[in-house]
Design a protein around this motif. Sequence first.
Motif, PDB file in Angstrom:
ATOM      1  N   SER A 115     -44.570  30.872 -12.562  1.00 30.94           N
ATOM      2  CA  SER A 115     -45.606  31.282 -11.891  1.00 30.94           C
ATOM      3  C   SER A 115     -45.305  32.269 -10.868  1.00 30.94           C
ATOM      4  N   ALA A 116     -44.205  31.875 -10.258  1.00 28.88           N
ATOM      5  CA  ALA A 116     -43.886  32.905  -9.116  1.00 28.88           C
ATOM      6  C   ALA A 116     -43.409  34.470  -9.705  1.00 28.88           C
ATOM      7  N   LEU A 117     -42.890  34.519 -10.725  1.00 29.58           N
ATOM      8  CA  LEU A 117     -42.638  35.419 -11.072  1.00 29.58           C
ATOM      9  C   LEU A 117     -43.768  36.456 -11.651  1.00 29.58           C
ATOM     10  N   VAL A 118     -44.946  35.802 -12.027  1.00 28.79           N
ATOM     11  CA  VAL A 118     -46.153  36.538 -12.363  1.00 28.79           C
ATOM     12  C   VAL A 118     -46.793  37.113 -11.071  1.00 28.79           C
ATOM     13  N   LEU A 119     -46.730  36.116 -10.104  1.00 24.41           N
ATOM     14  CA  LEU A 119     -47.464  36.586  -8.811  1.00 24.41           C
ATOM     15  C   LEU A 119     -46.553  37.794  -7.915  1.00 24.41           C
ATOM     16  N   SER A 120     -45.371  37.824  -8.392  1.00 20.13           N
ATOM     17  CA  SER A 120     -44.395  38.773  -7.645  1.00 20.13           C
ATOM     18  C   SER A 120     -44.820  40.276  -7.898  1.00 20.13           C
ATOM     19  N   GLY A 121     -45.190  40.610  -9.224  1.00 17.43           N
ATOM     20  CA  GLY A 121     -45.314  41.923  -9.503  1.00 17.43           C
ATOM     21  C   GLY A 121     -43.991  42.576  -9.884  1.00 17.43           C
ATOM     22  N   LEU A 122     -42.851  41.810  -9.877  1.00 18.18           N
ATOM     23  CA  LEU A 122     -41.432  42.256 -10.359  1.00 18.18           C
ATOM     24  C   LEU A 122     -41.541  42.459 -11.590  1.00 18.18           C
ATOM     25  N   ASP A 123     -40.543  43.247 -12.125  1.00 18.56           N
ATOM     26  CA  ASP A 123     -40.276  43.399 -13.491  1.00 18.56           C
ATOM     27  C   ASP A 123     -40.110  41.763 -14.323  1.00 18.56           C
ATOM     28  N   SER A 124     -40.975  41.440 -15.141  1.00 19.05           N
ATOM     29  CA  SER A 124     -40.999  40.375 -15.876  1.00 19.05           C
ATOM     30  C   SER A 124     -40.598  40.494 -17.345  1.00 19.05           C
ATOM     31  N   SER A 125     -40.099  41.596 -17.779  1.00 19.47           N
ATOM     32  CA  SER A 125     -39.547  41.833 -19.069  1.00 19.47           C
ATOM     33  C   SER A 125     -38.390  41.064 -19.391  1.00 19.47           C
ATOM     34  N   LYS A 126     -37.420  41.021 -18.170  1.00 15.39           N
ATOM     35  CA  LYS A 126     -36.357  40.183 -18.416  1.00 15.39           C
ATOM     36  C   LYS A 126     -35.861  39.855 -16.747  1.00 15.39           C
ATOM     37  N   PHE A 127     -35.332  38.523 -16.903  1.00 16.62           N
ATOM     38  CA  PHE A 127     -35.401  37.867 -15.610  1.00 16.62           C
ATOM     39  C   PHE A 127     -34.256  36.911 -15.640  1.00 16.62           C
ATOM     40  N   CYS A 128     -33.619  36.533 -14.575  1.00 14.45           N
ATOM     41  CA  CYS A 128     -32.459  35.560 -14.568  1.00 14.45           C
ATOM     42  C   CYS A 128     -32.986  34.355 -13.069  1.00 14.45           C
ATOM     43  N   PHE A 129     -32.940  33.276 -13.830  1.00 14.33           N
ATOM     44  CA  PHE A 129     -33.450  32.065 -12.881  1.00 14.33           C
ATOM     45  C   PHE A 129     -31.926  31.559 -12.471  1.00 14.33           C
ATOM     46  N   LEU A 130     -31.747  31.409 -11.082  1.00 11.60           N
ATOM     47  CA  LEU A 130     -30.529  30.956 -10.536  1.00 11.60           C
ATOM     48  C   LEU A 130     -30.592  29.830  -9.802  1.00 11.60           C
ATOM     49  N   GLY A 131     -31.755  29.293  -9.740  1.00 11.04           N
ATOM     50  CA  GLY A 131     -32.189  27.994  -8.955  1.00 11.04           C
ATOM     51  C   GLY A 131     -31.731  28.125  -7.365  1.00 11.04           C
ATOM     52  N   PHE A 132     -31.213  26.903  -6.672  1.00  5.64           N
ATOM     53  CA  PHE A 132     -30.764  26.982  -5.091  1.00  5.64           C
ATOM     54  C   PHE A 132     -29.354  27.470  -4.836  1.00  5.64           C
ATOM     55  N   LEU A 133     -29.339  28.365  -4.090  1.00  8.54           N
ATOM     56  CA  LEU A 133     -27.853  28.800  -3.899  1.00  8.54           C
ATOM     57  C   LEU A 133     -26.972  27.677  -3.427  1.00  8.54           C
ATOM     58  N   PRO A 134     -25.665  27.872  -3.425  1.00  5.43           N
ATOM     59  CA  PRO A 134     -24.717  26.905  -2.776  1.00  5.43           C
ATOM     60  C   PRO A 134     -24.975  26.659  -1.335  1.00  5.43           C
ATOM     61  N   SER A 135     -24.651  25.601  -0.594  1.00  5.88           N
ATOM     62  CA  SER A 135     -24.686  25.429   0.780  1.00  5.88           C
ATOM     63  C   SER A 135     -23.850  26.078   1.728  1.00  5.88           C
ATOM     64  N   LYS A 136     -22.605  26.292   1.328  1.00  2.87           N
ATOM     65  CA  LYS A 136     -21.523  26.916   2.055  1.00  2.87           C
ATOM     66  C   LYS A 136     -21.860  28.669   1.818  1.00  2.87           C
ATOM     67  N   ASN A 137     -21.691  29.194   3.033  1.00  2.00           N
ATOM     68  CA  ASN A 137     -21.891  30.635   2.876  1.00  2.00           C
ATOM     69  C   ASN A 137     -20.811  31.503   2.022  1.00  2.00           C
ATOM     70  N   THR A 138     -19.620  31.006   2.153  1.00  2.00           N
ATOM     71  CA  THR A 138     -18.542  31.592   1.281  1.00  2.00           C
ATOM     72  C   THR A 138     -18.838  31.494   0.039  1.00  2.00           C
ATOM     73  N   GLU A 139     -19.329  30.416  -0.590  1.00  2.00           N
ATOM     74  CA  GLU A 139     -19.587  29.766  -1.924  1.00  2.00           C
ATOM     75  C   GLU A 139     -21.035  30.623  -2.136  1.00  2.00           C
ATOM     76  N   LYS A 140     -21.743  30.803  -1.425  1.00  2.00           N
ATOM     77  CA  LYS A 140     -23.082  31.625  -1.520  1.00  2.00           C
ATOM     78  C   LYS A 140     -22.524  33.246  -2.153  1.00  2.00           C
ATOM     79  N   LYS A 141     -21.828  33.736  -1.290  1.00  2.00           N
ATOM     80  CA  LYS A 141     -21.159  34.877  -1.575  1.00  2.00           C
ATOM     81  C   LYS A 141     -20.747  35.198  -2.784  1.00  2.00           C
ATOM     82  N   GLU A 142     -19.724  34.321  -3.182  1.00  2.00           N
ATOM     83  CA  GLU A 142     -19.075  34.484  -4.489  1.00  2.00           C
ATOM     84  C   GLU A 142     -19.883  34.088  -5.737  1.00  2.00           C
ATOM     85  N   PHE A 143     -20.953  33.362  -5.437  1.00  2.00           N
ATOM     86  CA  PHE A 143     -21.735  33.127  -6.525  1.00  2.00           C
ATOM     87  C   PHE A 143     -22.602  34.236  -7.012  1.00  2.00           C
ATOM     88  N   LEU A 144     -23.267  34.765  -5.716  1.00  2.00           N
ATOM     89  CA  LEU A 144     -24.131  36.130  -5.670  1.00  2.00           C
ATOM     90  C   LEU A 144     -23.348  37.303  -6.262  1.00  2.00           C
TER      91      LEU A 144
END
Length: 266
Positions: A115-144
């Motif tokens: 639903s959010a993808l439709v509301l966003s107006g961003l490209d919906s032809s291809k997308f990647c859902f990544l859920g919640f980011l890790p809690s620790k900042n270093t892990e977040k950066k490695e994940f991203l």
Amino acid sequence: MLYFVATPIGNLKDFSFRAINVLNEVDEIACEDTRHSLALLNAYDIKKPLVSYHKFNEKESGEKIIEKLKSGKNIAVISDAGMPVISDPGNVLVNMLIENGLEFTIVPGACAFVSALVLSGLDSSKFCFLGFLPSKNTEKKEFLQKYKDLDMTLIFYSAPHDIKKDIETIYQVFGDRKAVAVKEITKLHEKAERFNLKDNLSSEPKGEFVLLVEGGKMQNQNLNLTEKEHIELYLKQGMDKKQALKMVAKERGVAKSSLYKYTIEE
């Protein structure tokens, strides 16, 4: 049979006829929070035994569900909102069902990130859902970092106390990009705030968020090669020297004449 049943993500009217029928017909309903689910079920006069099934008891509760299914019972699994398994409990149970050769299906419905993808107006032809980011900042950066160059819209879930920090970390890894924060989907105060990552949110965060970020540009892996290796790659693929030089010049964004020296035998 076990049914994974999608529930409304905000507006209680976003509940399918099939979902109501299934919940009325099963022997019991497994849910994350029995008190939370009771409000929805009462609104549709659904009276069924409720059992607790959440991320802290997935395996133990899943084993009990398997036993009940084997004894002939029909069971529905619901989450607090949206589609079970999607950033909610259920994946462990799916694997247990497969291992035991038990039948299961879904009753589709509302899903926040779609639903959010439709509301966003961003490209919906291809997308990647990544859920919640890790809690620790270093892990977040490695994940991203793994998704930095994906040429598609990236979608995250974020809690109100995390959203501004998540945006800041994404900006540190991705650089500045267009972004949209969507909240209160299907509710009275539904809102999609469009901004650049460097500016962060202008409003005070309240409610659960879906954060959507413009995709990056997938880097051509050939650019990791030296000029000579790059040219040789296309020569080995059957191109003549002229074709190879033209292709390499185009990919590297340089003049063809600057590459001639790499074709001279030493």
